[in-house]
Design a protein around this motif. Sequence first.
Motif, PDB file in Angstrom:
ATOM      1  N   ILE A 148      52.717  32.173  57.868  1.00 24.27           N
ATOM      2  CA  ILE A 148      52.685  33.053  59.039  1.00 24.27           C
ATOM      3  C   ILE A 148      54.102  33.321  59.525  1.00 24.27           C
ATOM      4  O   ILE A 148      54.460  34.451  59.884  1.00 24.27           O
ATOM      5  CB  ILE A 148      51.829  32.434  60.162  1.00 24.27           C
ATOM      6  CG1 ILE A 148      50.370  32.399  59.732  1.00 24.27           C
ATOM      7  CG2 ILE A 148      51.987  33.217  61.463  1.00 24.27           C
ATOM      8  CD1 ILE A 148      49.466  31.614  60.677  1.00 24.27           C
ATOM      9  N   ALA A 149      54.943  32.292  59.540  1.00 24.32           N
ATOM     10  CA  ALA A 149      56.341  32.453  59.959  1.00 24.32           C
ATOM     11  C   ALA A 149      57.064  33.442  59.056  1.00 24.32           C
ATOM     12  O   ALA A 149      57.850  34.271  59.531  1.00 24.32           O
ATOM     13  CB  ALA A 149      57.047  31.099  59.944  1.00 24.32           C
ATOM     14  N   ALA A 150      56.798  33.368  57.761  1.00 25.25           N
ATOM     15  CA  ALA A 150      57.438  34.297  56.823  1.00 25.25           C
ATOM     16  C   ALA A 150      57.020  35.732  57.124  1.00 25.25           C
ATOM     17  O   ALA A 150      57.833  36.656  57.074  1.00 25.25           O
ATOM     18  CB  ALA A 150      57.079  33.923  55.389  1.00 25.25           C
ATOM     19  N   ALA A 156      60.225  41.281  62.277  1.00 24.05           N
ATOM     20  CA  ALA A 156      61.075  41.187  63.466  1.00 24.05           C
ATOM     21  C   ALA A 156      62.511  40.899  63.059  1.00 24.05           C
ATOM     22  O   ALA A 156      62.853  39.764  62.727  1.00 24.05           O
ATOM     23  CB  ALA A 156      60.555  40.085  64.389  1.00 24.05           C
ATOM     24  N   ILE A 157      63.325  41.908  63.113  1.00 26.99           N
ATOM     25  CA  ILE A 157      64.738  41.746  62.756  1.00 26.99           C
ATOM     26  C   ILE A 157      65.421  40.890  63.824  1.00 26.99           C
ATOM     27  O   ILE A 157      65.267  41.115  65.019  1.00 26.99           O
ATOM     28  CB  ILE A 157      65.430  43.116  62.665  1.00 26.99           C
ATOM     29  CG1 ILE A 157      64.782  43.958  61.561  1.00 26.99           C
ATOM     30  CG2 ILE A 157      66.919  42.960  62.411  1.00 26.99           C
ATOM     31  CD1 ILE A 157      65.286  45.375  61.496  1.00 26.99           C
ATOM     32  N   GLY A 158      66.170  39.896  63.368  1.00 25.21           N
ATOM     33  CA  GLY A 158      66.893  39.043  64.310  1.00 25.21           C
ATOM     34  C   GLY A 158      66.156  37.792  64.721  1.00 25.21           C
ATOM     35  O   GLY A 158      66.721  36.916  65.370  1.00 25.21           O
ATOM     36  N   ARG A 159      64.882  37.689  64.344  1.00 27.68           N
ATOM     37  CA  ARG A 159      64.132  36.476  64.678  1.00 27.68           C
ATOM     38  C   ARG A 159      64.476  35.387  63.670  1.00 27.68           C
ATOM     39  O   ARG A 159      64.376  35.600  62.463  1.00 27.68           O
ATOM     40  CB  ARG A 159      62.635  36.761  64.661  1.00 27.68           C
ATOM     41  CG  ARG A 159      61.777  35.507  64.885  1.00 27.68           C
ATOM     42  CD  ARG A 159      60.303  35.859  64.953  1.00 27.68           C
ATOM     43  NE  ARG A 159      59.947  36.437  66.233  1.00 27.68           N
ATOM     44  CZ  ARG A 159      58.803  37.086  66.468  1.00 27.68           C
ATOM     45  NH1 ARG A 159      57.938  37.241  65.507  1.00 27.68           N
ATOM     46  NH2 ARG A 159      58.551  37.577  67.657  1.00 27.68           N
ATOM     47  N   SER A 160      64.880  34.238  64.154  1.00 26.73           N
ATOM     48  CA  SER A 160      65.258  33.155  63.252  1.00 26.73           C
ATOM     49  C   SER A 160      64.030  32.509  62.641  1.00 26.73           C
ATOM     50  O   SER A 160      62.914  32.636  63.152  1.00 26.73           O
ATOM     51  CB  SER A 160      66.061  32.088  64.005  1.00 26.73           C
ATOM     52  OG  SER A 160      65.227  31.366  64.886  1.00 26.73           O
ATOM     53  N   ARG A 161      64.260  31.808  61.533  1.00 24.43           N
ATOM     54  CA  ARG A 161      63.172  31.093  60.857  1.00 24.43           C
ATOM     55  C   ARG A 161      62.557  30.062  61.800  1.00 24.43           C
ATOM     56  O   ARG A 161      61.342  29.895  61.829  1.00 24.43           O
ATOM     57  CB  ARG A 161      63.741  30.417  59.605  1.00 24.43           C
ATOM     58  CG  ARG A 161      62.790  29.502  58.878  1.00 24.43           C
ATOM     59  CD  ARG A 161      61.715  30.278  58.170  1.00 24.43           C
ATOM     60  NE  ARG A 161      60.821  29.393  57.430  1.00 24.43           N
ATOM     61  CZ  ARG A 161      59.734  29.808  56.813  1.00 24.43           C
ATOM     62  NH1 ARG A 161      59.406  31.087  56.838  1.00 24.43           N
ATOM     63  NH2 ARG A 161      58.982  28.960  56.147  1.00 24.43           N
ATOM     64  N   GLU A 162      63.394  29.375  62.571  1.00 26.20           N
ATOM     65  CA  GLU A 162      62.902  28.353  63.487  1.00 26.20           C
ATOM     66  C   GLU A 162      62.032  28.964  64.577  1.00 26.20           C
ATOM     67  O   GLU A 162      60.977  28.417  64.931  1.00 26.20           O
ATOM     68  CB  GLU A 162      64.072  27.590  64.124  1.00 26.20           C
ATOM     69  CG  GLU A 162      64.863  26.707  63.184  1.00 26.20           C
ATOM     70  CD  GLU A 162      65.739  27.507  62.212  1.00 26.20           C
ATOM     71  OE1 GLU A 162      66.038  28.691  62.512  1.00 26.20           O
ATOM     72  OE2 GLU A 162      66.103  26.944  61.162  1.00 26.20           O
ATOM     73  N   ARG A 166      58.002  28.317  65.133  1.00 27.91           N
ATOM     74  CA  ARG A 166      57.505  27.868  66.427  1.00 27.91           C
ATOM     75  C   ARG A 166      56.358  28.775  66.907  1.00 27.91           C
ATOM     76  O   ARG A 166      55.338  28.304  67.407  1.00 27.91           O
ATOM     77  CB  ARG A 166      58.646  27.851  67.436  1.00 27.91           C
ATOM     78  CG  ARG A 166      58.329  27.123  68.727  1.00 27.91           C
ATOM     79  CD  ARG A 166      59.578  26.704  69.465  1.00 27.91           C
ATOM     80  NE  ARG A 166      60.534  27.794  69.609  1.00 27.91           N
ATOM     81  CZ  ARG A 166      61.740  27.810  69.055  1.00 27.91           C
ATOM     82  NH1 ARG A 166      62.150  26.791  68.309  1.00 27.91           N
ATOM     83  NH2 ARG A 166      62.562  28.827  69.250  1.00 27.91           N
ATOM     84  N   GLU A 167      56.535  30.081  66.727  1.00 26.32           N
ATOM     85  CA  GLU A 167      55.486  31.028  67.111  1.00 26.32           C
ATOM     86  C   GLU A 167      54.236  30.822  66.245  1.00 26.32           C
ATOM     87  O   GLU A 167      53.098  30.885  66.738  1.00 26.32           O
ATOM     88  CB  GLU A 167      55.991  32.466  66.933  1.00 26.32           C
ATOM     89  CG  GLU A 167      57.147  32.854  67.838  1.00 26.32           C
ATOM     90  CD  GLU A 167      56.681  33.261  69.225  1.00 26.32           C
ATOM     91  OE1 GLU A 167      55.564  32.875  69.628  1.00 26.32           O
ATOM     92  OE2 GLU A 167      57.442  33.971  69.909  1.00 26.32           O
TER      93      GLU A 167
END
Length: 205
Positions: A148-150, A156-162, A166-167
């Motif tokens: 899901i994180a991937a 979302a450009i700019g969203r970090s992997r961490e 978390r989301e």
Amino acid sequence: MPKVVDRTQRRDALAAALWRLAYREGWNAVSLRRVAAEAGLSLGSLQHYFAGLDDLLDYSVSGVLDILDERLVDQLTTLAEPADAESTVREALQGMIPGAVVDPAAERPDDSWRIQVMAWLAVVNRAARNPEMSARLSAGSDRLAAAIAAALCTSAIGRSREEALREARGLLALVEGLLLQLARGSIEPGEASSVISGFVARVFG
């Protein structure tokens, strides 16, 4: 010539009888004798397949875990290359809610989702005392959160992997909370599905 009985098929039928009985009359009604009667067998016949109630419970719960593992594989495959990340994640999470997807060909509403929710709760309860089951559940959750994180990162450009992870874990926690509310009868599958849709839209928005 004696009738040949498929051992796995008979054990599966007994596990299904356990779930039906537990759902209809509650866990206090579950005993080897009652499960045997529910399956149309004698107690002696049941004891050819299970050493005791704990043995039957472990087998029944393991069957649910196998189903969850199969569903996980389907979800991971779907999430691997999403054409539309938001709708893919939404549908994957809604697929975790028994009864959320209604068969339009069904003649009348199917309430088998209630048994599925009860079985899920039994798995969680059993896993709390069984390290192997707990590890299987945790590993599956971790793999799904990563997928899901991937998907979140692709949209979302700019969203970090961490941040994405978390989301993703938050969305999975939401689903588990909705399953508990379903078990209590606080909501119905359709409402749970709508809640998921709203939260997924917020996360992607």
